[in-house]
Design a protein around this motif. Structure first.
Motif, short mmCIF file in Angstrom:
data_model
loop_
_atom_site.label_atom_id
_atom_site.label_comp_id
_atom_site.label_asym_id
_atom_site.label_seq_id
_atom_site.Cartn_x
_atom_site.Cartn_y
_atom_site.Cartn_z
N ARG A 1 -6.50 9.55 -8.50
CA ARG A 1 -6.80 8.62 -9.06
C ARG A 1 -6.23 8.36 -10.53
N ASN A 2 -5.91 9.55 -11.24
CA ASN A 2 -5.41 9.63 -12.57
C ASN A 2 -4.05 9.89 -12.45
N ASP A 3 -3.24 9.99 -11.54
CA ASP A 3 -1.93 9.95 -11.38
C ASP A 3 -1.15 8.74 -11.11
N PRO A 4 -0.51 8.24 -12.41
CA PRO A 4 0.02 7.01 -12.08
C PRO A 4 1.20 6.79 -11.19
N ALA A 5 2.06 7.90 -11.22
CA ALA A 5 2.92 8.01 -10.02
C ALA A 5 2.70 7.76 -8.65
N TYR A 6 1.67 8.19 -8.28
CA TYR A 6 0.81 8.10 -6.81
C TYR A 6 0.71 6.79 -6.72
N LEU A 7 -0.22 6.19 -7.90
CA LEU A 7 -0.55 4.94 -7.56
C LEU A 7 0.65 3.93 -7.36
N GLU A 8 1.50 3.92 -8.20
CA GLU A 8 2.62 3.20 -8.07
C GLU A 8 3.46 3.16 -6.76
N ASN A 9 3.72 4.33 -6.26
CA ASN A 9 4.07 4.61 -4.74
C ASN A 9 3.04 3.89 -3.74
N PHE A 10 1.87 4.15 -3.97
CA PHE A 10 0.72 3.65 -3.27
C PHE A 10 0.95 2.24 -2.84
N LEU A 11 1.17 1.49 -4.23
CA LEU A 11 1.09 0.03 -4.15
C LEU A 11 2.65 -0.49 -3.70
N MET A 12 3.61 0.23 -3.85
CA MET A 12 4.93 0.25 -3.41
C MET A 12 4.90 -0.20 -1.94
N GLU A 13 4.26 0.73 -1.44
CA GLU A 13 4.20 0.41 -0.07
C GLU A 13 3.80 -0.96 0.70
N ASP A 14 2.98 -1.69 0.16
CA ASP A 14 2.69 -3.04 0.55
C ASP A 14 3.69 -3.95 -0.18
N TRP A 15 4.34 -3.49 -1.48
CA TRP A 15 5.51 -4.43 -1.95
C TRP A 15 6.63 -4.23 -0.81
N ILE A 16 6.93 -3.29 -0.20
CA ILE A 16 8.19 -2.98 0.56
C ILE A 16 7.93 -3.65 1.76
N ALA A 17 6.47 -3.38 2.28
CA ALA A 17 6.24 -4.13 3.69
C ALA A 17 6.59 -5.55 3.85
N ARG A 18 6.10 -6.40 2.78
CA ARG A 18 6.10 -7.57 2.53
C ARG A 18 7.61 -8.19 2.24
N ARG A 19 8.57 -7.33 2.06
CA ARG A 19 9.99 -7.76 2.22
C ARG A 19 10.88 -7.36 3.12
N ILE A 20 10.15 -6.79 4.17
CA ILE A 20 10.80 -6.22 5.41
C ILE A 20 10.60 -7.05 6.60
N ASP A 21 11.18 -7.62 7.26
CA ASP A 21 11.04 -8.61 8.56
C ASP A 21 11.61 -7.86 9.77
#
Length: 600
Positions: A308-328
């Motif tokens: 929870r204290n690793d910003p790079a990990y949290l950024e990658n975690f949220l990136m999964e949702d961002w990516i999924a919403r842009r791929i059809d």
């Protein structure tokens, strides 16, 4: 937000001594989030004087660029987005000329020169076709950043060698430059830069730098006074502020939502009823849940509390949702639409009723070749959806691939995906290179290089090999090779050594896909998928591998049999020769006795 990108612009255009103004210019400054994801765009076009419709081309080029660039995918890089738009604009302008009365006279058609600047994060991206110019002013020095696309036939006569709409093919000059606060950029048509010297421009900016519109007007008026007979257009851009967020600010934004509590079966969580835990690791927790509103099964993924204290990990975690919403794609995991307020940090996706490819391979240790082709073809279709958006998956492996009850294959994990459009954005978060899983990672990752679509192809080739043999094409040696010399010594284990009857050209196809040098692999996934099904003539024309490579056991058995035959043949020959010799000796001895008797 402090330290956002801030650009100020002063611009002025005049028809000068001409009847109409064939120049066109424009600026688009979006608000967040597009300001960060796409940047600020400045564009200028200059119509050619021999055409009475080039002012239409100039306006269409600039307005089309400024509108369409910001409609391109956020995942695309600036270069890809802008070039796609310019190529489309060029095709439209060329088609207009072809359909008009100027079809056989390009110099009178829908043609214009074009230059554009896009500021994104801490970088200026330059796109240029023709003889408009872009300059940069730094330390009282005016540097020309573009080259004129003119063909000089004499000292006084020249022709445009490149322009928008002049031909169906378009070559665009592109460069990316780091920018600093205080930089000044100038875009000018030839009616201005050919008649105003650099000293005047620099002094004007020095004296009136706070009012760029006034400076632009002064420079145009000076060009007119110096005798310019052309249209006059100039844009002056000043870099006022650059993104300068610190890691703490980014972290606070990422963790605006609290971490979810520990989830257990039957628990109601944000409108979902938790059914059971599907997967648990040190990076995330995955649960099967039921949406209480729609009564449909979903999968909830929560971040690891340990990170929870690793910003790079949290950024990658949220990136999964961002990516999924842009791929059809039917072969990529689909996120669920968020219809309720989210009170915690988590991701919700569709539930796939099936099993991972890893489990499938355990259950099917010797699948037939056609089944393997079908699965690989579906994975390739999913990967192409990533690649079309300039995304590289970077962690393709059997655990990240699901096969549902209908046989549909889906890629399910995007935690290591590299997005070209986002890597251009400045971030204070230290990003560590993600190599994925070693047995399936392309060799270039171990050299510290960025992944490309050919890196994903390598992973797909490894999976194909493993499905057919149960092994890896280089064993565990790839991760140990940290230099190109070591990688060149990697030994590919031929599939033909396996007990299964697999065509030799299939082995050649996989061998090319997993070549240690990315430039010796297939250029496109479609080529690999095609060659898996249809024999590549290049492979068929190759010398058939010797028996000792294809089947060493049969080779040595054959050698032994041949040697046995030779030995037996030699023994028979030797025995025959001895019998003949013995018979001759007996005949010779009997003849000697007869002669002695006659003599006696």
């Amino acid at each position: 937000m402090s330290g956002t990108l801030k650009i100020s612009v002063g611009q002025y255009s005049d028809k000068g001594r001409k009847e109409i103004n064939q120049d066109f210019h424009g600026v688009y400054m979006p608000k967040e989030p597009q300001l960060s994801s796409k940047g600020v765009a400045i564009a200028m076009a200059d119509g050619i004087s021999s055409s009475t419709v080039s002012h239409i081309a100039s306006e269409a080029a600039v307005t089309g660029f400024l509108e369409d660039y910001f409609c391109t995918s956020e995942a695309w890089s600036v270069k890809k987005s802008a070039q796609r738009v310019l190529l489309a604009t060029n095709s439209w302008l060329h088609a207009q000329t072809q359909q008009s009365q100027y079809r056989y006279d390009k110099d009178r058609g829908y043609v214009c020169t074009f230059s554009a600047l896009i500021f994104k994060s801490n970088t200026a991206h330059i796109f240029h076709v023709g003889d408009t110019r872009i300059y940069r002013l730094q330390d009282n020095h005016l540097e020309q950043l573009t080259n004129d696309h003119r063909l000089w036939v004499s000292q006084d006569k020249s022709y445009l060698s490149r322009a928008l709409g002049i031909d169906h093919h378009l070559e665009i000059d592109y460069q990316a430059l780091p920018i600093e606060m205080g930089d000044r950029f100038l875009l000018m048509t030839d009616g201005v830069y050919e008649f105003v010297n650099h000293v005047f421009i620099i002094n004007a900016i020095k004296k009136h730098g706070d009012d760029l519109a006034t400076v632009a007007t002064m420079i145009v008026n000076e060009a007119y006074r110096q005798g310019s007979s052309d249209n006059l257009t100039i844009q002056i851009v000043a870099v006022e502020e650059l993104p300068n967020q610190n890691a703490d600010e980014i972290y606070r934004q990422i963790t605006e939502l609290p971490f979810p509590p520990t989830l257990t079966a039957r628990m109601i969580f944000d409108g979902y009823q938790i059914m059971r835990e599907l997967h648990n690791s040190n990076r995330s927790h995955v649960y099967l849940a039921m949406d209480t509103e729609t009564n449909t099964p979903v999968v909830i993924k929560t971040p690891s509390i340990d990170l929870r204290n690793d910003p790079a990990y949290l950024e990658n975690f949220l990136m999964e949702d961002w990516i999924a919403r842009r791929i059809d794609s039917p072969h990529v995991l689909k996120p669920c639409e968020q219809t309720r307020k989210r009170n915690y940090l988590y991701i919700v996706t569709e539930f796939i009723d099936g099993l991972t490819l890893k489990q499938w391979m355990i259950d099917n240790p010797k699948p037939d070749l056609e089944t393997v082709r079908g699965i690989i073809d579906q994975i390739a279709k999913g990967l192409r959806a990533f690649h079309r958006l300039e995304m590289v998956h970077q962690d393709l492996r059997p655990e990240n691939i699901m096969i549902d009850s209908s046989g549909t294959v889906k890629i399910i994990d995007f935690g290591s995906t590299r997005v070209a459009g986002l890597t251009e954005m400045n971030s204070p978060i230290e990003r560590h290179p993600l190599l994925g899983t070693a047995p399936y990672s392309a060799p270039e990752y171990f050299l510290g290089e960025n992944g490309t679509p050919r890196s994903d192809l390598f992973s797909l080739g490894v999976i194909t090999y493993q499905m057919l043999t149960g092994n890896l094409p280089y064993g565990t040696q790839v991760a140990k090779c940290k230099t190109k010399a070591a990688q060149n010594r990697l030994n590919y284990y031929s599939i033909l050594n396996n007990e299964r009857a697999i065509p030799a050209w299939i082995d050649d196809t996989i061998k090319k896909a997993v070549h240690p040098n990315p430039y010796k692999r297939y250029e496109a996934l479609s080529e690999f998928v095609h060659d898996l099904r249809y024999p590549n003539q290049t492979f068929l024309n190759k010398t058939h591998p010797p028996l000792i490579e294809r089947d060493p056991v049969t080779f040595w058995k054959s050698i032994s049999l041949i040697l046995t035959i030779i030995v037996v043949t030699l023994l028979i020959q030797l025995r025959n020769e001895r019998e003949i010799t013995s018979s001759n000796v007996e005949k010779g001895f009997g003849g000697s006795i007869d002669r002695c008797r006659r003599q006696g």
